[in-house]
Write a protein that holds these residues in place. Structure first.
Motif, short mmCIF file in Angstrom:
data_model
loop_
_atom_site.label_atom_id
_atom_site.label_comp_id
_atom_site.label_asym_id
_atom_site.label_seq_id
_atom_site.Cartn_x
_atom_site.Cartn_y
_atom_site.Cartn_z
N LEU A 197 -93.47 -38.12 28.68
CA LEU A 197 -92.22 -38.10 27.93
C LEU A 197 -91.06 -38.71 28.72
N GLU A 198 -91.05 -38.47 30.03
CA GLU A 198 -89.98 -39.07 30.85
C GLU A 198 -90.06 -40.59 30.82
N THR A 199 -91.30 -41.10 30.85
CA THR A 199 -91.45 -42.56 30.78
C THR A 199 -90.91 -43.10 29.46
N ARG A 200 -91.26 -42.40 28.34
CA ARG A 200 -90.78 -42.83 27.04
C ARG A 200 -89.26 -42.70 26.93
N LEU A 201 -88.70 -41.63 27.54
CA LEU A 201 -87.26 -41.43 27.51
C LEU A 201 -86.52 -42.55 28.24
N LYS A 202 -87.08 -42.98 29.35
CA LYS A 202 -86.45 -44.06 30.10
C LYS A 202 -86.42 -45.34 29.28
N ALA A 203 -87.55 -45.61 28.59
CA ALA A 203 -87.58 -46.81 27.75
C ALA A 203 -86.57 -46.70 26.60
N ALA A 204 -86.46 -45.48 26.01
CA ALA A 204 -85.51 -45.28 24.91
C ALA A 204 -84.07 -45.47 25.38
N LEU A 205 -83.76 -45.00 26.61
CA LEU A 205 -82.41 -45.18 27.14
C LEU A 205 -82.08 -46.65 27.34
N ASP A 206 -83.06 -47.41 27.82
CA ASP A 206 -82.83 -48.85 27.98
C ASP A 206 -82.53 -49.51 26.63
N HIS A 207 -83.33 -49.11 25.61
CA HIS A 207 -83.10 -49.66 24.28
C HIS A 207 -81.72 -49.26 23.75
N LEU A 208 -81.31 -48.02 24.07
CA LEU A 208 -79.99 -47.55 23.63
C LEU A 208 -78.87 -48.36 24.27
N ASP A 209 -79.02 -48.73 25.54
CA ASP A 209 -78.01 -49.56 26.21
C ASP A 209 -77.89 -50.92 25.51
N GLN A 210 -79.03 -51.47 25.12
CA GLN A 210 -78.99 -52.74 24.41
C GLN A 210 -78.26 -52.61 23.08
N LEU A 211 -78.56 -51.52 22.36
CA LEU A 211 -77.89 -51.29 21.09
C LEU A 211 -76.38 -51.14 21.26
N GLN A 212 -75.97 -50.44 22.32
CA GLN A 212 -74.54 -50.26 22.56
C GLN A 212 -73.85 -51.59 22.84
N SER A 213 -74.52 -52.47 23.58
CA SER A 213 -73.93 -53.79 23.83
C SER A 213 -73.80 -54.58 22.53
N GLN A 214 -74.82 -54.43 21.64
CA GLN A 214 -74.73 -55.10 20.34
C GLN A 214 -73.57 -54.55 19.52
N VAL A 215 -73.39 -53.22 19.57
CA VAL A 215 -72.29 -52.59 18.84
C VAL A 215 -70.94 -53.11 19.32
N LEU A 216 -70.80 -53.29 20.65
CA LEU A 216 -69.54 -53.82 21.18
C LEU A 216 -69.29 -55.24 20.67
N ASN A 217 -70.34 -56.04 20.62
CA ASN A 217 -70.18 -57.39 20.09
C ASN A 217 -69.74 -57.37 18.62
#
Length: 480
Positions: free
Chosen positions: A239-259
């Motif tokens: 689950l920690e491995t999956r959580l880390k991947a989800a956090l990375d994806h969330l950072d990408q989404l946040q950058s898209q939201v800023l754009n």
């Protein structure tokens, strides 16, 4: 000796065990006349509880037990036997049962257990000696009386000392009794606590036995739990491995939201620019209204062109307002649907280009109408209304005879008061109706005012025949 046949309860209790302070005798005389009834007054204190077999006896001084009474009377029960205050009582001894000698006696209150609860001071049954009677006695009698007085005085002192010691003993015994009662209460509480502890001990023994039985079962469960913990640990790592991947994806989404937010800000600025353009177009429309009104006063032939211009202006305003509303709605949709931002932006850009093209065409059409109006102004001339109007001086505001109805600073009332006060013949500037000279000014002004529509928001005036212009003006206020 008693007037009743029942014997009072007595005991062999000695003086040391009696409580003389619980009943107090009051108003005891030194001498009671023989042959008369004697009334005994006493007070029951709050330390005694009267009972049905209590009695009051007359004892000869020097008695040892309560059995040595001379006579007695049953003590009456008070009306409130359980009162917390002292109670006054009295009883009467008949003369027939009283002593006949001149020895010293005293009243004693005895309860139904045979215990003395109170005693009075000594008294005698003899006639009181008068002060004015001369008594002749011999020397031997005087010495005998003095000896008796000394003995009585000595006995009195002994009785006082005995009474004080008895009161002290009574207080000590009361304290010891209270301590004994407290000890008894504490002993009872200790017994009850001991019984409770024994019960708790038995229950704890049973629980201990039950816990020992459960301990064996818990060991097996503990082994199973260890295996489960190992499984959970491995699941946690995955689950920690999956959580880390989800956090990375969330950072990408946040950058898209800023754009997307930056794009929305750009669209907001464009929307603001379009609003400013709309305001400028409104100002141009207002100037066109003023020009159209002036031209109508000079020549009525271009009215058809002005009506066309009016329709064109309304169409332009409606088109711009619809475009602005569409752009605002699309901006709200962009905030809700960030994933479709680019596609919606292209649609808005296309619509903007179409609106700009339409605005450009409308402006060219307006310029053509203005050129047509200027040409018509050069050809046409002012109609002659009447000889009276020819003498009226030229207006100062915008070159109009009756003022600009779109101007909020000059009202129809001020123009009428200035132009027609001195005129001998009055004619309505709207419908060309002629009024006689004797008509009142208020009636004339009311007639002219009936042709005028006034804006309730800015007090601007319009001709009633051009209601469409008035409606467009109100509509422009709604867009502000």
């Amino acid at each position: 000796m008693d007037e009743t046949s029942d014997e009072p309860p007595t005991s062999a209790v000695f003086l040391d065990n009696c409580h003389f302070s619980q009943v107090i005798f009051n108003n005891v005389e030194k001498f009671y006349v023989p042959g008369g009834d004697v009334t005994c007054y006493y007070t029951l204190t709050q330390n005694i509880v009267p009972r049905g077999k209590d009695w009051v006896g007359i004892f000869r001084v020097g008695w040892k037990t309560t059995r040595e009474y001379y006579t007695f009377m049953w003590a009456p029960l008070p009306s409130d036997a359980h009162s917390d205050t002292a109670v006054q009582q009295q009883i009467q001894f008949k003369a027939y049962y009283l002593p006949k000698d001149d020895e010293y006696y005293q009243f004693c209150y005895v309860d139904q257990d045979g215990v003395v609860r109170g005693a009075s001071v000594p008294f005698q049954f003899r006639a009181e000696i008068e002060d004015d009677i001369l008594v002749v006695t011999t020397q031997g009698e005087v010495e005998e009386i003095e000896l008796q007085n000394k003995n009585l005085h000595k006995e009195n002192e002994e009785l006082k000392a005995s009474c004080a010691s008895l009161q002290k003993q009574n207080i000590d015994l009361q304290e010891e009794l209270n301590k004994t009662q407290e000890l008894q209460h504490s002993l009872e509480s200790l017994r009850s606590n001991t019984e409770k502890l024994e019960l708790e001990l038995n229950s704890l023994k049973k629980e201990n036995k039950h816990l020992k039985e459960l301990d064996n079962c818990k060991e097996a469960e503990l082994h199973q739990l260890k295996e489960q913990i190992q499984n959970v640990t491995s699941d946690k790592e995955r689950l920690e491995t999956r959580l880390k991947a989800a956090l990375d994806h969330l950072d990408q989404l946040q950058s898209q939201v800023l754009n997307y937010e930056k794009e929305v800000e750009n669209l907001s600025r464009m929307d603001h620019n379009k609003t400013e353009q709309l305001e400028s177009l409104k100002e141009e429309n207002r100037q066109l209204h003023m020009t159209r009104t002036q031209q109508k006063e000079q020549n009525k032939e271009p009215e058809r062109c002005m009506e066309y211009l009016k329709g064109t202006e309304a169409k332009l305003s409606l088109c711009l307002s619809h475009c602005l509303q569409n752009e605002q709605q699309q901006n709200r949709d962009l905030m809700q649907e960030l994933e479709e931002q680019k596609r919606l932006f292209q649609i808005l850009q296309a619509k903007k280009n179409e609106a700009d093209e339409e605005n450009r065409k409308l402006r060219e059409e307006n310029d053509g109408l203005l050129r047509h109006l200027s040409q018509a102004r050069e050809v046409s001339s002012f109609p002659v209304v009447s000889q009276a109007q020819a003498s009226i001086p030229a207006p100062e505001v915008g070159g109009l005879l009756f003022g600009n109805p779109y101007c909020g600073e000059i009202t129809w009332h001020s123009v009428l008061n200035r132009k027609f006060t001195a005129a001998s013949i009055r004619k309505c500037p709207m419908c060309d109706e002629v009024f006689p000279e004797d008509i009142e000014t208020s009636q004339y002004e009311a007639h002219v005012q009936s042709h005028i529509l006034e804006c309730p928001l800015c007090s601007e005036s319009f001709e009633k025949s051009n209601k469409q212009v008035f409606d467009d003006h109100i509509f422009c206020h709604g867009l502000e």
